[in-house]
Design a protein around this motif. Sequence first.
Motif, mmCIF file in Angstrom:
data_model
loop_
_atom_site.group_PDB
_atom_site.id
_atom_site.type_symbol
_atom_site.label_atom_id
_atom_site.label_comp_id
_atom_site.label_asym_id
_atom_site.label_seq_id
_atom_site.Cartn_x
_atom_site.Cartn_y
_atom_site.Cartn_z
ATOM 1 N N HIS A 1 0.831 -1.214 0.000
ATOM 2 C CA HIS A 1 0.000 0.000 0.000
ATOM 3 C C HIS A 1 0.860 1.257 0.000
ATOM 4 O O HIS A 1 0.568 2.228 -0.717
ATOM 5 N N ALA A 2 1.890 1.266 0.824
ATOM 6 C CA ALA A 2 2.750 2.445 0.896
ATOM 7 C C ALA A 2 3.440 2.712 -0.440
ATOM 8 O O ALA A 2 3.704 3.871 -0.791
ATOM 9 N N SER B 1 -4.189 15.435 0.033
ATOM 10 C CA SER B 1 -4.875 14.299 0.668
ATOM 11 C C SER B 1 -4.082 13.015 0.487
ATOM 12 O O SER B 1 -3.922 12.219 1.428
ATOM 13 N N MET B 2 -3.567 12.787 -0.718
ATOM 14 C CA MET B 2 -2.796 11.572 -0.981
ATOM 15 C C MET B 2 -1.450 11.606 -0.255
ATOM 16 O O MET B 2 -0.957 10.563 0.197
ATOM 17 N N ASN B 3 -0.858 12.782 -0.123
ATOM 18 C CA ASN B 3 0.384 12.892 0.648
ATOM 19 C C ASN B 3 0.148 12.509 2.106
ATOM 20 O O ASN B 3 0.977 11.829 2.723
ATOM 21 N N ALA B 4 -0.989 12.944 2.646
ATOM 22 C CA ALA B 4 -1.327 12.585 4.025
ATOM 23 C C ALA B 4 -1.556 11.086 4.159
ATOM 24 O O ALA B 4 -1.128 10.457 5.137
ATOM 25 N N ALA B 5 -2.207 10.479 3.148
ATOM 26 C CA ALA B 5 -2.432 9.034 3.167
ATOM 27 C C ALA B 5 -1.107 8.280 3.092
ATOM 28 O O ALA B 5 -0.934 7.243 3.748
ATOM 29 N N GLU B 6 -0.170 8.792 2.299
ATOM 30 C CA GLU B 6 1.144 8.140 2.199
ATOM 31 C C GLU B 6 1.887 8.197 3.527
ATOM 32 O O GLU B 6 2.485 7.203 3.958
ATOM 33 N N ARG B 7 1.848 9.357 4.174
ATOM 34 C CA ARG B 7 2.526 9.469 5.470
ATOM 35 C C ARG B 7 1.907 8.524 6.491
ATOM 36 O O ARG B 7 2.624 7.893 7.284
ATOM 37 N N LEU C 1 3.825 1.332 9.055
ATOM 38 C CA LEU C 1 4.930 0.400 8.840
ATOM 39 C C LEU C 1 6.159 0.748 9.683
ATOM 40 O O LEU C 1 7.168 0.048 9.630
ATOM 41 N N GLY C 2 6.059 1.854 10.433
ATOM 42 C CA GLY C 2 7.182 2.266 11.251
ATOM 43 C C GLY C 2 8.329 2.859 10.466
ATOM 44 O O GLY C 2 9.482 2.859 10.921
ATOM 45 N N GLN C 3 8.043 3.367 9.267
ATOM 46 C CA GLN C 3 9.094 3.950 8.439
ATOM 47 C C GLN C 3 9.320 5.397 8.824
ATOM 48 O O GLN C 3 8.386 6.144 9.118
ATOM 49 N N GLU C 4 10.563 5.807 8.747
ATOM 50 C CA GLU C 4 10.933 7.152 9.188
ATOM 51 C C GLU C 4 10.260 8.233 8.356
ATOM 52 O O GLU C 4 9.926 9.298 8.861
ATOM 53 N N GLY C 5 10.052 7.968 7.059
ATOM 54 C CA GLY C 5 9.443 8.970 6.178
ATOM 55 C C GLY C 5 8.016 9.286 6.547
ATOM 56 O O GLY C 5 7.443 10.248 6.053
ATOM 57 N N GLY C 6 7.384 8.488 7.407
ATOM 58 C CA GLY C 6 6.002 8.733 7.776
ATOM 59 C C GLY C 6 5.840 9.711 8.909
ATOM 60 O O GLY C 6 4.738 10.033 9.306
ATOM 61 N N ARG C 7 6.971 10.197 9.441
ATOM 62 C CA ARG C 7 6.852 11.128 10.568
ATOM 63 C C ARG C 7 6.402 12.491 10.107
ATOM 64 O O ARG C 7 6.701 12.900 9.021
#
Length: 224
Positions: A142-143, A206-212, A218-224
């Motif tokens: 999904h990410a 909206s899609m940027n927020a969904a990606e984060r 998933l605990g990925q750093e880019g989601g902070r």
Amino acid sequence: MADFVPELVRALPRLGEGLLVTVEATLLGATLALVLAYALGLTSLSPRPVVRGAVRVVVEFFRGTSLYVQLFWLFFALPMLGFKLEPLACAVVALGLNFGAYGAEVVRGAVNAVPRTQTETAIALGMGPALRMRRVVLPQAHALMIPPFKNLLIQLLKATPLLSLITVADVTFEVDQLRSATGSTGAAYLLLLLLYFGMAAVLSLSMNAAERAAKRRLGQEGGR
């Protein structure tokens, strides 16, 4: 140009209605496209060559033919076969089929991009194929899907001006009526550009927020 602003004020209710039609077509078309993307994308991973081949034919057909022609076929040709859809329904089906075919490749690619070791670990833990897909593969895929899905969603939005060609009173149709009434071609189409830019910006954010959010899960750093 002097007549444009007063006429614009009078046309605001119609423009609002047209904008809602564009948003409705975009969201419904995107929903259908998403459903088809998952259905075709996951089915294309079938171990059966016949199933994979059939899905490939469907995907390539809708990717390889013009959305313009698909829309016109549904609106003008389908009634000759005894099936008549409302103009907005024709638009939603055409958008869903066309962009769903592109989305199927996104789904297939994202699933294949999940490291094989993840699947092997799930097998070692005794997970069946369906459970592996739902609990291990898809959350990671999904990410990966969201950035290309964002691009497809914006492309779908930008394809909606075609709706005015089949008598759908979308925002493009209403702005064109405003242009005809005022003769201010530049101002009218500048307004249309700004409206589409605004809608695209909202979808992108909206899609940027969904990606984060997907990356955070998933605990990925880019989601902070």
